[in-house]
Structures are given as structure tokens and as C-alpha cells.
Design a protein around this motif. Structure first.
Motif, PDB file in Angstrom:
ATOM      1  N   LYS A  38     -82.439 -48.562 -61.744  1.00 54.25           N
ATOM      2  CA  LYS A  38     -82.024 -47.839 -62.953  1.00 54.25           C
ATOM      3  C   LYS A  38     -81.245 -48.767 -63.874  1.00 54.25           C
ATOM      4  O   LYS A  38     -80.645 -49.739 -63.451  1.00 54.25           O
ATOM      5  N   ASP A  39     -81.258 -48.450 -65.164  1.00 54.52           N
ATOM      6  CA  ASP A  39     -80.552 -49.291 -66.129  1.00 54.52           C
ATOM      7  C   ASP A  39     -79.041 -49.054 -66.065  1.00 54.52           C
ATOM      8  O   ASP A  39     -78.560 -48.078 -65.470  1.00 54.52           O
ATOM      9  N   ASP A  40     -78.311 -49.975 -66.678  1.00 53.73           N
ATOM     10  CA  ASP A  40     -76.845 -49.931 -66.622  1.00 53.73           C
ATOM     11  C   ASP A  40     -76.257 -48.627 -67.171  1.00 53.73           C
ATOM     12  O   ASP A  40     -75.352 -48.064 -66.554  1.00 53.73           O
ATOM     13  N   PRO A  41     -76.724 -48.120 -68.327  1.00 46.58           N
ATOM     14  CA  PRO A  41     -76.160 -46.864 -68.821  1.00 46.58           C
ATOM     15  C   PRO A  41     -76.335 -45.704 -67.833  1.00 46.58           C
ATOM     16  O   PRO A  41     -75.445 -44.860 -67.692  1.00 46.58           O
ATOM     17  N   THR A  42     -77.461 -45.656 -67.146  1.00 44.00           N
ATOM     18  CA  THR A  42     -77.704 -44.598 -66.162  1.00 44.00           C
ATOM     19  C   THR A  42     -76.737 -44.722 -64.986  1.00 44.00           C
ATOM     20  O   THR A  42     -76.180 -43.723 -64.518  1.00 44.00           O
ATOM     21  N   ILE A  43     -76.512 -45.942 -64.531  1.00 42.12           N
ATOM     22  CA  ILE A  43     -75.586 -46.168 -63.421  1.00 42.12           C
ATOM     23  C   ILE A  43     -74.167 -45.796 -63.826  1.00 42.12           C
ATOM     24  O   ILE A  43     -73.446 -45.131 -63.074  1.00 42.12           O
ATOM     25  N   LEU A  44     -73.761 -46.185 -65.029  1.00 46.03           N
ATOM     26  CA  LEU A  44     -72.420 -45.840 -65.503  1.00 46.03           C
ATOM     27  C   LEU A  44     -72.263 -44.331 -65.695  1.00 46.03           C
ATOM     28  O   LEU A  44     -71.198 -43.771 -65.433  1.00 46.03           O
ATOM     29  N   GLU A  45     -73.314 -43.658 -66.142  1.00 45.67           N
ATOM     30  CA  GLU A  45     -73.271 -42.201 -66.285  1.00 45.67           C
ATOM     31  C   GLU A  45     -73.085 -41.536 -64.923  1.00 45.67           C
ATOM     32  O   GLU A  45     -72.275 -40.626 -64.770  1.00 45.67           O
ATOM     33  N   TRP A  46     -73.846 -41.987 -63.918  1.00 37.43           N
ATOM     34  CA  TRP A  46     -73.716 -41.423 -62.577  1.00 37.43           C
ATOM     35  C   TRP A  46     -72.308 -41.667 -62.042  1.00 37.43           C
ATOM     36  O   TRP A  46     -71.689 -40.756 -61.476  1.00 37.43           O
ATOM     37  N   ALA A  47     -71.808 -42.879 -62.220  1.00 36.28           N
ATOM     38  CA  ALA A  47     -70.451 -43.202 -61.755  1.00 36.28           C
ATOM     39  C   ALA A  47     -69.432 -42.279 -62.423  1.00 36.28           C
ATOM     40  O   ALA A  47     -68.501 -41.783 -61.768  1.00 36.28           O
ATOM     41  N   ALA A  48     -69.606 -42.016 -63.707  1.00 37.91           N
ATOM     42  CA  ALA A  48     -68.684 -41.140 -64.427  1.00 37.91           C
ATOM     43  C   ALA A  48     -68.758 -39.713 -63.894  1.00 37.91           C
ATOM     44  O   ALA A  48     -67.721 -39.070 -63.681  1.00 37.91           O
ATOM     45  N   GLN A  49     -69.955 -39.216 -63.653  1.00 38.96           N
ATOM     46  CA  GLN A  49     -70.113 -37.859 -63.122  1.00 38.96           C
ATOM     47  C   GLN A  49     -69.462 -37.713 -61.750  1.00 38.96           C
ATOM     48  O   GLN A  49     -68.940 -36.649 -61.419  1.00 38.96           O
ATOM     49  N   GLU A  50     -69.500 -38.783 -60.968  1.00 35.02           N
ATOM     50  CA  GLU A  50     -68.968 -38.749 -59.605  1.00 35.02           C
ATOM     51  C   GLU A  50     -67.524 -39.256 -59.510  1.00 35.02           C
ATOM     52  O   GLU A  50     -66.940 -39.251 -58.428  1.00 35.02           O
ATOM     53  N   GLY A  51     -66.991 -39.735 -60.634  1.00 39.65           N
ATOM     54  CA  GLY A  51     -65.619 -40.256 -60.622  1.00 39.65           C
ATOM     55  C   GLY A  51     -65.466 -41.525 -59.807  1.00 39.65           C
ATOM     56  O   GLY A  51     -64.453 -41.734 -59.142  1.00 39.65           O
ATOM     57  N   ARG A  52     -66.470 -42.398 -59.866  1.00 37.44           N
ATOM     58  CA  ARG A  52     -66.473 -43.626 -59.072  1.00 37.44           C
ATOM     59  C   ARG A  52     -66.331 -44.866 -59.946  1.00 37.44           C
ATOM     60  O   ARG A  52     -66.986 -44.980 -60.976  1.00 37.44           O
ATOM     61  N   VAL A  53     -65.503 -45.780 -59.502  1.00 37.00           N
ATOM     62  CA  VAL A  53     -65.326 -47.072 -60.156  1.00 37.00           C
ATOM     63  C   VAL A  53     -66.473 -47.969 -59.703  1.00 37.00           C
ATOM     64  O   VAL A  53     -66.782 -48.049 -58.514  1.00 37.00           O
ATOM     65  N   LEU A  54     -67.108 -48.644 -60.653  1.00 37.48           N
ATOM     66  CA  LEU A  54     -68.256 -49.506 -60.353  1.00 37.48           C
ATOM     67  C   LEU A  54     -67.803 -50.918 -60.015  1.00 37.48           C
ATOM     68  O   LEU A  54     -67.045 -51.526 -60.775  1.00 37.48           O
ATOM     69  N   ASP A  68     -68.935 -49.237 -74.539  1.00 36.92           N
ATOM     70  CA  ASP A  68     -69.653 -48.298 -75.404  1.00 36.92           C
ATOM     71  C   ASP A  68     -69.296 -46.863 -75.022  1.00 36.92           C
ATOM     72  O   ASP A  68     -69.077 -46.019 -75.892  1.00 36.92           O
ATOM     73  N   ARG A  69     -69.236 -46.600 -73.724  1.00 38.79           N
ATOM     74  CA  ARG A  69     -68.864 -45.255 -73.263  1.00 38.79           C
ATOM     75  C   ARG A  69     -67.450 -44.909 -73.729  1.00 38.79           C
ATOM     76  O   ARG A  69     -67.200 -43.786 -74.185  1.00 38.79           O
ATOM     77  N   VAL A  70     -66.543 -45.861 -73.617  1.00 37.58           N
ATOM     78  CA  VAL A  70     -65.155 -45.618 -74.027  1.00 37.58           C
ATOM     79  C   VAL A  70     -65.095 -45.326 -75.528  1.00 37.58           C
ATOM     80  O   VAL A  70     -64.439 -44.368 -75.962  1.00 37.58           O
ATOM     81  N   ARG A  71     -65.793 -46.131 -76.337  1.00 37.11           N
ATOM     82  CA  ARG A  71     -65.809 -45.933 -77.792  1.00 37.11           C
ATOM     83  C   ARG A  71     -66.353 -44.565 -78.184  1.00 37.11           C
ATOM     84  O   ARG A  71     -65.901 -43.959 -79.149  1.00 37.11           O
ATOM     85  N   LYS A  72     -67.319 -44.074 -77.425  1.00 31.71           N
ATOM     86  CA  LYS A  72     -67.936 -42.776 -77.719  1.00 31.71           C
ATOM     87  C   LYS A  72     -67.129 -41.609 -77.144  1.00 31.71           C
ATOM     88  O   LYS A  72     -67.537 -40.458 -77.282  1.00 31.71           O
ATOM     89  N   GLY A  73     -66.031 -41.917 -76.475  1.00 32.61           N
ATOM     90  CA  GLY A  73     -65.214 -40.865 -75.888  1.00 32.61           C
ATOM     91  C   GLY A  73     -65.797 -40.276 -74.618  1.00 32.61           C
ATOM     92  O   GLY A  73     -65.402 -39.192 -74.193  1.00 32.61           O
ATOM     93  N   GLN A  74     -66.728 -40.999 -74.002  1.00 28.43           N
ATOM     94  CA  GLN A  74     -67.333 -40.538 -72.755  1.00 28.43           C
ATOM     95  C   GLN A  74     -66.500 -41.024 -71.573  1.00 28.43           C
ATOM     96  O   GLN A  74     -65.846 -42.070 -71.658  1.00 28.43           O
ATOM     97  N   PRO A  75     -66.515 -40.294 -70.475  1.00 30.83           N
ATOM     98  CA  PRO A  75     -65.756 -40.745 -69.306  1.00 30.83           C
ATOM     99  C   PRO A  75     -66.289 -42.069 -68.771  1.00 30.83           C
ATOM    100  O   PRO A  75     -67.493 -42.315 -68.797  1.00 30.83           O
ATOM    101  N   MET A  76     -65.388 -42.915 -68.347  1.00 27.84           N
ATOM    102  CA  MET A  76     -65.751 -44.198 -67.747  1.00 27.84           C
ATOM    103  C   MET A  76     -64.644 -44.518 -66.742  1.00 27.84           C
ATOM    104  O   MET A  76     -63.599 -45.044 -67.095  1.00 27.84           O
TER     105      MET A  76
END
Length: 116
Positions: A38-54, A68-76
Motif C-alpha cells: 500500500k502507498d504511504d498515505p494509506t499506511i499513515l491513514e491506517w496508523a491514524a485510525q489505530e492510534g499507532r506511531v509509524l 501533509d496530514r498535519v497541515r490538513k488537520g488530520q490525525p497523525m
């Protein structure tokens, strides 16, 4: 204690060393949760949903997508970039300190680099 997601191409010697030192770590690998290839954005999205540090060696692209996630106000929940040529023993020691001494959410929106 932090929950971790280990990137697909991460050095498994480090993973095994971390588990040997602390078998109670909450750490899963990308390939163990069906994210292989999977691509990096997908992995970061999954990590955010699960509350996991990559944990990753990928300094080329992950950092950009994380911020990019931080700038958009998305969880990271955080990214730990580990130099591929760092001494394994040092990385294991540094990671244990980071994981065992950090509270959940403490690395939110941050990219950390090891070794320090």
C-alpha cells in the motif's frame, strides 16, 4: 506506552530485538495487518485510525505525507524515522526509552529521528 506500526521495509532485526527486550510491546508490522504494497498515505491513514506511531526507514516520502496530514488537520499519531545505517543496539535502546517513557498521543503531529 505507545502503540507502534512497523513499515514494510523496516529492519526486522530491530523488531525482533525490541520484542526480546520487551515482549509486551504493542507493535504490528504493515504486512501483518494487510497493508503490504500500500502507498504511504494509506499506511499513515491506517496508523491514524489505530492510534499507532509509524516506525520507518523511509525518509524520502513518509515525512512529506505525515506533514501533509498535519497541515490538513488530520490525525497523525507520529512517525519515527530511523536511519538505515544506525547501530541496531543503539536504535533498540533509543526506541525502548521512547516507547516506554511516552504517553499515548505524545507524538501526535510529530516526526522524530533516531538515533537522537
Amino acid at each position: 506506552m505507545l502503540k507502534l506500526l512497523v513499515d514494510e521495509n523496516f529492519d526486522n532485526t530491530i523488531v525482533r530485538g525490541l520484542f526480546r527486550r520487551n515482549p509486551m510491546l504493542d507493535m504490528v508490522r504493515v504486512q501483518d495487518v494487510g497493508l503490504s504494497g500500500k502507498d504511504d498515505p494509506t499506511i499513515l491513514e491506517w496508523a491514524a485510525q489505530e492510534g499507532r506511531v509509524l516506525l520507518t526507514h523511509d525518509v524520502a516520502t513518509i515525512t512529506r505525507y505525515a506533514y501533509d496530514r498535519v497541515r490538513k488537520g488530520q490525525p497523525m499519531p507520529g512517525v519515527v524515522e530511523i536511519s538505515a545505517d544506525a547501530l541496531i543496539g543503539r536504535v533498540i535502546e533509543d526506541m525502548l526509552v521512547l516507547v516506554e517513557c511516552s504517553q499515548e498521543g505524545e507524538l501526535e503531529g510529530q516526526v522524530q529521528y533516531l538515533p537522537w
